[in-house]
Design an enzyme around this catalytic site. Sequence first.
Site, PDB file in Angstrom:
ATOM      1  N   ARG A 220      10.650  38.638 -56.393  1.00 41.19           N
ATOM      2  CA  ARG A 220       9.387  37.726 -55.909  1.00 41.19           C
ATOM      3  C   ARG A 220       8.264  38.351 -55.309  1.00 41.19           C
ATOM      4  O   ARG A 220       7.164  38.103 -55.431  1.00 41.19           O
ATOM      5  CB  ARG A 220       9.896  36.379 -55.190  1.00 41.19           C
ATOM      6  CG  ARG A 220      10.515  36.411 -53.774  1.00 41.19           C
ATOM      7  CD  ARG A 220      10.950  35.179 -53.214  1.00 41.19           C
ATOM      8  NE  ARG A 220      11.882  35.432 -52.091  1.00 41.19           N
ATOM      9  CZ  ARG A 220      12.491  34.594 -51.713  1.00 41.19           C
ATOM     10  NH1 ARG A 220      12.690  33.467 -52.208  1.00 41.19           N
ATOM     11  NH2 ARG A 220      13.404  34.779 -50.500  1.00 41.19           N
ATOM     12  N   ASP A 221       8.650  39.295 -54.309  1.00 41.90           N
ATOM     13  CA  ASP A 221       7.516  40.155 -53.680  1.00 41.90           C
ATOM     14  C   ASP A 221       7.990  41.440 -53.776  1.00 41.90           C
ATOM     15  O   ASP A 221       7.570  42.629 -52.642  1.00 41.90           O
ATOM     16  CB  ASP A 221       7.310  39.428 -52.298  1.00 41.90           C
ATOM     17  CG  ASP A 221       8.192  39.898 -51.155  1.00 41.90           C
ATOM     18  OD1 ASP A 221       9.310  40.036 -51.798  1.00 41.90           O
ATOM     19  OD2 ASP A 221       8.028  39.913 -50.051  1.00 41.90           O
ATOM     20  N   CYS A 222       8.403  42.073 -54.823  1.00 45.81           N
ATOM     21  CA  CYS A 222       8.706  43.486 -54.829  1.00 45.81           C
ATOM     22  C   CYS A 222       9.601  43.943 -53.869  1.00 45.81           C
ATOM     23  O   CYS A 222       9.501  45.338 -53.429  1.00 45.81           O
ATOM     24  CB  CYS A 222       7.532  44.360 -55.174  1.00 45.81           C
ATOM     25  SG  CYS A 222       6.078  43.816 -56.146  1.00 45.81           S
TER      26      CYS A 222
END
Length: 613
Positions: free
Chosen positions: A399-401
């Site tokens: 979801r956010d690397c």
Amino acid sequence: MHPSSPSRSTRRAGRTLAVAVRLLSAVAVTLSLTTPLPAAAQDVADRLLSGQTLVAGATLRAVGSDHTLTVGADGDVTLSLAGRVLWHTGTTGNPGALLVQQPGGALEVRSRTDAVLWSSATASPGARTVLKPDGVLYTISTAGTVAWKSASVPGPTSRTTGTDRVLSGGLLLARESVASPDGTTRLTMGTDGVLTLTVADRTVWQSPSARAGAHATVTPSGDLQVVAPDGSVLWSTGTTSPGARLVVKDHGRAYLISATHAWVWSTPDTPAERVPTVVSLPLPQPLPVASAPLGGTRPGTTTSSGSATDDRAYATVLRAAPQYVDPTSAAARAAQDARAQGRDADAALLTKAASQGSARWLGPQDATATVASSVRNYAATAAAAGQTPVFVTYAIPDRDCGGLSAGGLPSAQEYRAWVDQVAAGLTRTRAVVVVEPDALLHLERCGDRDERLAMLQHAVRALASAGAEVYLDAASSNSFGWGTAALQDMALRLRAAGVDRGAGFAVNTSNFQRSEHEVAYGRYLSALLGGAAFVVDTSRNGNGALAGPAGTVWCNPAGRALGSPPRATGDGPHVADLWVKTVGLSDGTCGGGPAAGRLWEEYLLGLASRASW
């Protein structure tokens, strides 16, 4: 002559001895007014008489309370209660300094070389200074009137030297400050427990933690700390440099400088707030809507050239039922605990935050097997309260690397199954759902682009089919800038993710951008999307964003405030303000915060205390 009568010579000797005794007594009295009292006597006295001196290490004690006044070995004179400093002279760095009650009435701190380091500047010959049970130091005239008192003048404001610095071991109490030589840059310890640096009255830096009554100190080990009244450290620079001092400079920064004059730590540089360059209204003519493969239209709301019509009626369930206020939220529980502990001021601030809207974030912690019942129960509770449940789905893979909120479900297949269960829990409810914060912002960076778009399309379709009012997250005005290409890029991402199947999009989720910027940003995107509705997260944008050397500070920035409470706006495509971010939860371990998603009470107290409502 009677045998018992003294001789004339004996009587003369007696008179001589009496005169000598009287002279010695007079000398002793004179010496007692001009030399230090014995330490044992000073430690039980509550006053200094005219001409008397208090030496380093000696203490005055109030009669009827536990307040003490002590001349420290480092030269600072401190008035304390149970170890907490209430007032001081700010004369750290002067070992062997003395506190002197001058015959002319001034109470002074003098160095070993007799230089004046601090003075009450009182003119009242013969006055004495008394430490009273109320914790205030009074200089009393010979007529019995108050000539000066410590409560009316914070110590450091009367210092004669070093007003731009705090030396090793020194303090900054509430309302005290040090300023650069030109007076433009000032570091102030606020009554709310926030250490603030200002340049020409503009705030450029603040410590991230706050608690009323806190003070700042430069420890002998070289760490700048904000310390709560109970002695706990709320924030620190984490530095080690014995003997370091804190210095405020003319160019708008504060530094910790080592004993060898090396730079140890500093506040950030002071860039201007990052403000969009195009925020004016009315909106420009919308750009042409992109064609396949990312194209699409919202029938009846755009012309073939892409210009929007103005006759669309915007509706939201929030107009009839406001955002749900969860009485079991983290903020609500914190308020209850503070009240039970007798911290009434903290409880009032926490209640201020808890009494507004709160969103229920759904993620991998909500197992696929149970998420439907969890959603259904939460929605039913909100409906029973006559309010609208607001959910946030936050489980998309990668979801956010791998950032502070790293996680998400392991695969696209598992994500679709999970979303379907969330939708099952929403069936026959009237809920608002914000879909996957940052998923479109990180479209080109995190995971497979096409697979991510497909997952978002599935989520919007499933949740909207269940009857939810669905808003795709569209980042914020600060994400890409305000150029035509950037706006069009986000509009195309929204369209590719299925925004046309939902109610619209959400902006500023968990961010701090000012509402006027976000509404303008949303209106531009809405125009590009043929009039799509949007909501703004106002949970933490009361003071706008904090600028740092590398741009906007997004993780637990200092000095922020709660934004406007949730409401349906009735303002065209801007249909509502929501509190999407759960206020009080940390963004991560940055700035001294706990792990992401955990309650940080000190930060929440700061948000609430700075709110403008």
